[in-house]
Design an enzyme around this catalytic site. Sequence first.
Site, PDB file in Angstrom:
ATOM      1  N   ALA A   7      28.310   4.224 -15.943  1.00 17.41           N
ATOM      2  CA  ALA A   7      28.083   5.318 -16.888  1.00 17.41           C
ATOM      3  C   ALA A   7      26.680   5.869 -16.681  1.00 17.41           C
ATOM      4  CB  ALA A   7      28.285   4.834 -18.321  1.00 17.41           C
TER       5      ALA A   7
ATOM      6  N   ILE B  43      23.813   5.328 -18.167  1.00 22.03           N
ATOM      7  CA  ILE B  43      22.644   4.476 -18.335  1.00 22.03           C
ATOM      8  C   ILE B  43      22.765   3.161 -17.589  1.00 22.03           C
ATOM      9  CG2 ILE B  43      21.417   3.084 -20.070  1.00 22.03           C
ATOM     10  CD1 ILE B  43      21.653   5.387 -21.963  1.00 22.03           C
ATOM     11  N   ALA B  44      23.964   2.644 -17.460  1.00 23.67           N
ATOM     12  CA  ALA B  44      24.140   1.316 -16.872  1.00 23.67           C
ATOM     13  C   ALA B  44      25.485   1.228 -16.171  1.00 23.67           C
ATOM     14  CB  ALA B  44      24.044   0.253 -17.972  1.00 23.67           C
ATOM     15  N   GLN B  45      25.683   0.117 -15.476  1.00 25.16           N
ATOM     16  CA  GLN B  45      26.994  -0.168 -14.894  1.00 25.16           C
ATOM     17  C   GLN B  45      27.365  -1.605 -15.221  1.00 25.16           C
ATOM     18  OE1 GLN B  45      26.239   0.745 -10.765  1.00 25.16           O
ATOM     19  NE2 GLN B  45      25.961  -1.397 -10.191  1.00 25.16           N
ATOM     20  N   VAL B  46      28.656  -1.898 -15.098  1.00 24.97           N
ATOM     21  CA  VAL B  46      29.179  -3.192 -15.524  1.00 24.97           C
ATOM     22  C   VAL B  46      29.795  -3.913 -14.332  1.00 24.97           C
ATOM     23  CG1 VAL B  46      30.831  -4.368 -17.024  1.00 24.97           C
ATOM     24  CG2 VAL B  46      29.590  -2.369 -17.859  1.00 24.97           C
TER      25      VAL B  46
ATOM     26  N   LYS C  77      26.292  -6.235 -17.936  1.00 27.56           N
ATOM     27  CA  LYS C  77      25.843  -4.844 -17.967  1.00 27.56           C
ATOM     28  C   LYS C  77      24.405  -4.791 -17.444  1.00 27.56           C
ATOM     29  CE  LYS C  77      25.495  -0.922 -21.173  1.00 27.56           C
ATOM     30  NZ  LYS C  77      25.771  -0.476 -22.569  1.00 27.56           N
TER      31      LYS C  77
ATOM     32  N   ASP D 178      28.985   5.885 -30.833  1.00 24.20           N
ATOM     33  CA  ASP D 178      29.261   6.429 -29.492  1.00 24.20           C
ATOM     34  C   ASP D 178      30.711   6.117 -29.135  1.00 24.20           C
ATOM     35  OD1 ASP D 178      28.494   7.841 -27.255  1.00 24.20           O
ATOM     36  OD2 ASP D 178      27.676   6.122 -26.201  1.00 24.20           O
TER      37      ASP D 178
END
Length: 509
Positions: free
Chosen positions: A135, A137-140, A155, A290
Site C-alpha cells: 500500500a 505506506i507499507a507492505q506486508v 508489516k 480507514d
Amino acid sequence: MRGPHNIWRLIRTGATFQRTGAMGAALDALSAPPRVRAAARIMGWPFAWLGYAGDPALPPVTRAITALGPAYIKFGQILSTRPDVVGTGMAEQLRMLQDRLPPFPTAEARALVQSELGAPVETLFSAFSEPVAAASIAQVHEARRADDGARVAVKVLRPGIEAAFRRDIDAFHLAAGMIERLSPGSRRLRPRDVVAHFESVVLGELDLRLEAASASEFAENTRGDAGLSVPLPHWTLSARRVMTSDWADGIPMAEVDAIAAAGHDRHALAERLIQLFLNHALRDGFFHADMHQGNLRVAPNGDIVAFDFGIMGEIDEYTRRVYAEIIYGFIQRDYHRVARVHFEAGYVPPDRDMAQFARALRSVGEPIFGADASRISMANLLAYLFEVTERFGMATRTELILLQRTMVVVEGVARSLDPQINMWAAARPVVERYIRDNLGPRAAARDGLRALQALGRHGPLLPELVDRQIDRLSRPAPPAVVVERSRPGEAVWAVVLLGLGVLVGLALG
C-alpha cells in the site's frame, strides 16, 4: 520547511495530471463545468513536460497519483470507495491504490526488520515470504514465528516514507494558506487546520508501535461484537517501522463476486459493516477511520476481518451525548429542538437566527420521508449540508473530520456489496439503542452517581478552592473584557447525518 520550493511541487502536481492524461479523466469524473475544463487545459498544456511520467501500464489517474507520492495515494484511496461521486470506471481504476501498489524489494524489508528488531530475519522467523500486499505506506509479508511456528503478518514501512510524506504535506500547507488568502470565505472551513490535522494523523500512522496499541485497544473494545475479527499484535516482534500481528485468512472486501461465490450474504455483510462502525463511533468513541476495501476481508466463517489500524478516530463523551440529543430531535421531527441543541452546544454562532436555522434543518430532513433510500447519496447530503453550514457560519471541527470521512467511506464499501442497501434503516437499531442507554432515567442516575464520585474525590480541595474564589472576588475588578465562551462540539455534518440515518430508517424501515 515551508517555502517557495513548495510552489514548484504544486505546479508539478498539475503538470503530472496533464502529462499522464489524467487531467481530462479527473475532470470528467468530477463533472467539471466547461469553463473549468477549458481553463485547466489552457493552463496545463504548456507545463505538461514538467510532470512526472509515472507507470504507463497504469490507467491515467492511477498513474498520476502513484507518481505523485503517498499523500496523493491516500486521497485516491478515499475516492475509490465512491463510485457515485467519481463513476464506476474511475472507482475501479483507483481501487488498486488500496493494496496492490508496486512493492519494494524483499531484501530491503529484511534489512529493515533486522535493524528494527535487533536480530536477523532467519533468527526471528522460520519463513518470510515475498510481499503479499503493498500500500501507500507499507507492505506486508507472510511469515512464521521461529519459536512456535505461528502464522503471522509482518508489516514493514516503505524506506524513506517519512521524508516523502513530510514533503507532500508541506506543499499542502502552502496550498491551504493560498486558498485562505485568495478566498476569504474558505476560512470558515479552516483549511490550514484541516491540513494540520491530516498531518498529525499521517505522522502517527508512520509509527507502527502506535498502530499496534490501537489494534490492541480496538480488539478489547470489540471483543463482544459478533461477526467481527481483529488480528492481535505480537509486541515482541514489533517496533517503530515493523509490526507483527496474527495472520487473517479471508476474501478481500473488494472481490465482491468471490464473496458471493463463497456463499456469503452480501446484504447481511453490508448491513453489519454499517452497524459495526456506528457501534464503535457511538458506543466506544473509538473507531477504525480507514475502512476502505483494502483494509477489510471476509473470513471463511463470514466474520468481517478489520486490520491496518494506523488511522483511528475518537469522539469524546460530551459530543456523543450531543449527538443523541440531535438525533432524538430528528426522530421526533422536532427541528426547533434540533436547532436549540446546536445553539446551546455552540455549533452555531449566537448572533444567527434560530428559527431560520430550524427551517434550514427542515429542508434537509423532510425530503427524506417517502424517498427511496437506495437513491439517497451521503455525498449529495454532505454537499447540501455544506451549503447550510456556510450560510449559518458554522466552523469545521477538525478532530471530527475522520468521522465525517469514514461515514462516506463506509457507505461506499457497503454499497459496493449491495447497491440497494438501505443504510439508514441498517443504522436505526444502533442509534436507537444508544439513545435509550444515554438519554433515559438510568443514564441520568448514572451521571448523578459519577458527579458525586467526582465530588468525593475532590472534596479535600474544596475549602482551598472556596478561599481562593472569595479572595479573587474581593479584589478590585479589572477593566471589563469580553470573553467569548467556547464549547466543545461543532461537528454539524456528522451529527446531522447520524440524525438523518434514524429519520430515514423510521420513514422507510
